[in-house]
Design a protein around this motif. Structure first.
Motif, mmCIF file in Angstrom:
data_model
loop_
_atom_site.group_PDB
_atom_site.id
_atom_site.type_symbol
_atom_site.label_atom_id
_atom_site.label_comp_id
_atom_site.label_asym_id
_atom_site.label_seq_id
_atom_site.Cartn_x
_atom_site.Cartn_y
_atom_site.Cartn_z
ATOM 1 N N ARG A 1 17.337 44.988 62.249
ATOM 2 C CA ARG A 1 18.763 45.494 62.997
ATOM 3 C C ARG A 1 18.788 43.626 63.060
ATOM 4 O O ARG A 1 19.934 43.527 63.692
ATOM 5 C CB ARG A 1 19.121 45.862 64.542
ATOM 6 C CG ARG A 1 17.711 45.648 66.166
ATOM 7 C CD ARG A 1 17.618 46.412 67.112
ATOM 8 N NE ARG A 1 16.802 45.154 67.501
ATOM 9 C CZ ARG A 1 17.672 45.777 69.061
ATOM 10 N NH1 ARG A 1 18.659 46.274 69.292
ATOM 11 N NH2 ARG A 1 16.706 45.014 69.640
ATOM 12 N N ASP A 2 17.676 42.872 63.436
ATOM 13 C CA ASP A 2 18.485 41.837 63.924
ATOM 14 C C ASP A 2 18.843 40.487 62.695
ATOM 15 O O ASP A 2 19.733 39.459 62.489
ATOM 16 C CB ASP A 2 17.423 40.432 63.684
ATOM 17 C CG ASP A 2 16.085 40.669 63.064
ATOM 18 O OD1 ASP A 2 15.744 41.745 61.829
ATOM 19 O OD2 ASP A 2 15.669 40.077 62.116
ATOM 20 N N LEU B 1 21.696 41.981 61.392
ATOM 21 C CA LEU B 1 23.504 42.459 61.431
ATOM 22 C C LEU B 1 23.805 41.243 62.528
ATOM 23 O O LEU B 1 24.388 40.815 62.587
ATOM 24 C CB LEU B 1 23.862 43.682 62.209
ATOM 25 C CG LEU B 1 23.372 44.645 61.447
ATOM 26 C CD1 LEU B 1 23.414 46.432 61.970
ATOM 27 C CD2 LEU B 1 24.337 44.852 60.235
ATOM 28 N N ARG B 2 23.408 41.159 63.733
ATOM 29 C CA ARG B 2 23.389 40.028 64.899
ATOM 30 C C ARG B 2 22.894 38.502 63.909
ATOM 31 O O ARG B 2 24.182 37.782 64.424
ATOM 32 C CB ARG B 2 21.783 40.121 65.737
ATOM 33 C CG ARG B 2 22.308 38.890 66.961
ATOM 34 C CD ARG B 2 21.720 38.953 67.676
ATOM 35 N NE ARG B 2 19.918 38.887 67.994
ATOM 36 C CZ ARG B 2 19.626 37.791 68.403
ATOM 37 N NH1 ARG B 2 19.240 38.499 69.880
ATOM 38 N NH2 ARG B 2 18.308 37.766 68.594
ATOM 39 N N ALA B 3 21.868 38.258 63.347
ATOM 40 C CA ALA B 3 21.851 36.737 62.830
ATOM 41 C C ALA B 3 23.329 36.452 61.446
ATOM 42 O O ALA B 3 23.944 35.782 61.629
ATOM 43 C CB ALA B 3 20.316 36.585 62.186
ATOM 44 N N LEU C 1 25.728 37.547 61.682
ATOM 45 C CA LEU C 1 27.571 36.823 62.685
ATOM 46 C C LEU C 1 27.676 35.947 62.808
ATOM 47 O O LEU C 1 29.067 35.558 62.646
ATOM 48 C CB LEU C 1 27.669 37.604 64.380
ATOM 49 C CG LEU C 1 27.645 39.354 64.218
ATOM 50 C CD1 LEU C 1 27.528 39.444 65.410
ATOM 51 C CD2 LEU C 1 29.142 39.956 63.868
ATOM 52 N N ASP C 2 26.316 35.024 62.487
ATOM 53 C CA ASP C 2 26.333 33.175 62.273
ATOM 54 C C ASP C 2 26.550 32.633 61.272
ATOM 55 O O ASP C 2 26.802 31.497 61.239
ATOM 56 C CB ASP C 2 25.614 32.821 63.993
ATOM 57 C CG ASP C 2 25.466 33.713 64.626
ATOM 58 O OD1 ASP C 2 26.181 33.035 65.761
ATOM 59 O OD2 ASP C 2 25.013 33.711 65.317
ATOM 60 N N GLU D 1 30.776 43.289 65.811
ATOM 61 C CA GLU D 1 30.128 42.903 67.026
ATOM 62 C C GLU D 1 29.912 43.849 68.129
ATOM 63 O O GLU D 1 29.130 43.588 69.170
ATOM 64 C CB GLU D 1 31.394 42.221 67.826
ATOM 65 C CG GLU D 1 30.907 40.200 67.148
ATOM 66 C CD GLU D 1 32.350 39.202 67.335
ATOM 67 O OE1 GLU D 1 33.505 39.759 67.318
ATOM 68 O OE2 GLU D 1 32.516 38.426 67.326
ATOM 69 N N VAL E 1 26.347 45.681 67.149
ATOM 70 C CA VAL E 1 25.231 44.619 67.567
ATOM 71 C C VAL E 1 25.325 44.702 69.321
ATOM 72 O O VAL E 1 23.559 44.864 70.257
ATOM 73 C CB VAL E 1 25.483 43.478 66.848
ATOM 74 C CG1 VAL E 1 24.888 42.180 67.625
ATOM 75 C CG2 VAL E 1 25.289 43.219 65.572
ATOM 76 N N GLN E 2 26.315 44.196 69.773
ATOM 77 C CA GLN E 2 26.011 44.605 71.877
ATOM 78 C C GLN E 2 25.797 46.177 72.390
ATOM 79 O O GLN E 2 25.193 46.251 72.712
ATOM 80 C CB GLN E 2 26.969 44.303 72.118
ATOM 81 C CG GLN E 2 28.336 43.046 71.767
ATOM 82 C CD GLN E 2 29.559 42.190 72.321
ATOM 83 O OE1 GLN E 2 30.358 43.426 72.760
ATOM 84 N NE2 GLN E 2 29.662 41.603 72.098
ATOM 85 N N ASP F 1 22.126 45.834 71.704
ATOM 86 C CA ASP F 1 21.636 45.286 72.345
ATOM 87 C C ASP F 1 21.194 46.001 73.919
ATOM 88 O O ASP F 1 20.605 45.360 74.660
ATOM 89 C CB ASP F 1 22.382 43.646 72.599
ATOM 90 C CG ASP F 1 21.156 43.176 73.665
ATOM 91 O OD1 ASP F 1 20.055 42.464 73.289
ATOM 92 O OD2 ASP F 1 22.504 42.526 73.748
ATOM 93 N N PHE G 1 17.562 42.367 72.639
ATOM 94 C CA PHE G 1 17.170 41.660 71.756
ATOM 95 C C PHE G 1 15.998 41.182 72.101
ATOM 96 O O PHE G 1 15.418 40.678 72.841
ATOM 97 C CB PHE G 1 17.950 40.645 70.988
ATOM 98 C CG PHE G 1 18.793 41.300 69.700
ATOM 99 C CD1 PHE G 1 19.050 42.035 68.384
ATOM 100 C CD2 PHE G 1 20.002 42.541 69.753
ATOM 101 C CE1 PHE G 1 19.184 42.906 67.150
ATOM 102 C CE2 PHE G 1 20.866 42.414 69.444
ATOM 103 C CZ PHE G 1 20.782 43.146 68.313
#
Length: 129
Positions: free
Chosen positions: A44-45, A47-49, A51-52, A90, A93-94, A97, A102
Motif C-alpha cells: 500500500r506504500d 499508492l502513497r509514494a 502521489l509524490d 488521495e 490513501v487517507q 491511513d 502508515f
C-alpha cells in the motif's frame, strides 16, 4: 475492508475494487472489474509514494500528475495503465491511513466499523491473489 473507485482503462471507465486484508497489513489488493478480473496484491506504500512521484520496479508501478494517478500493471510483455482521478486516490490513501496509520501496521479492527460504517471486512482476497 473493501472500497471502490473508478479508473480509465483504454477508453473505458471501470470500477476498481480495493481490499485491505487483515492478514497482510502492509498490502492492498486491487481488482479492476472487467470481463476477466484479475487481483493484484502490492504494498500500500506504493499508492502513497506514487502521489509524490514515480515508484515501483516490478509488476506494479505508480506515478501521478496534478489531476491523475497512473497505476501501471505489467505481466510478461504486456502492460495496462489504469488512470485514476488524483483526488479519489488521495481519499483512498487517507482512508487506509486512518484505519492503519502508515508505519504502525498493528491493526485495531475494532475501530473499522466506527471509521467506515457499512464497509465490508475481508479475511482473504476474493478470487485469489
Amino acid at each position: 475492508m473493501k472500497l471502490q473507485i473508478f479508473a480509465t482503462i483504454g477508453d473505458e471507465r471501470v470500477p476498481v475494487n480495493f481490499r485491505y486484508l487483515k492478514a497482510d497489513p502492509y498490502a492492498v489488493a486491487m481488482t479492476p472489474v472487467t470481463r476477466m478480473p484479475v487481483t493484484w496484491l502490492f504494498g500500500r506504500d506504493l499508492l502513497r509514494a506514487g502521489l509524490d512521484g514515480p515508484v515501483g520496479k516490478g509488476d506494479v508501478c505508480v506515478t501521478s500528475g496534478l489531476l491523475t494517478v497512473i497505476v501501471l500493471l505489467r505481466n510478461g510483455g504486456q502492460s495496462s495503465p489504469l488512470i485514476f482521478d488524483r483526488s479519489e486516490m488521495e481519499n483512498l490513501v487517507q482512508l487506509l491511513d486512518k484505519l492503519v496509520p502508515f508505519g504502525k501496521e498493528r491493526i485495531d479492527w475494532s475501530k473499522a466499523s466506527d471509521l467506515f460504517p457499512g464497509i465490508e471486512l475481508a479475511d482473504t482476497v476474493e478470487g485469489g491473489a
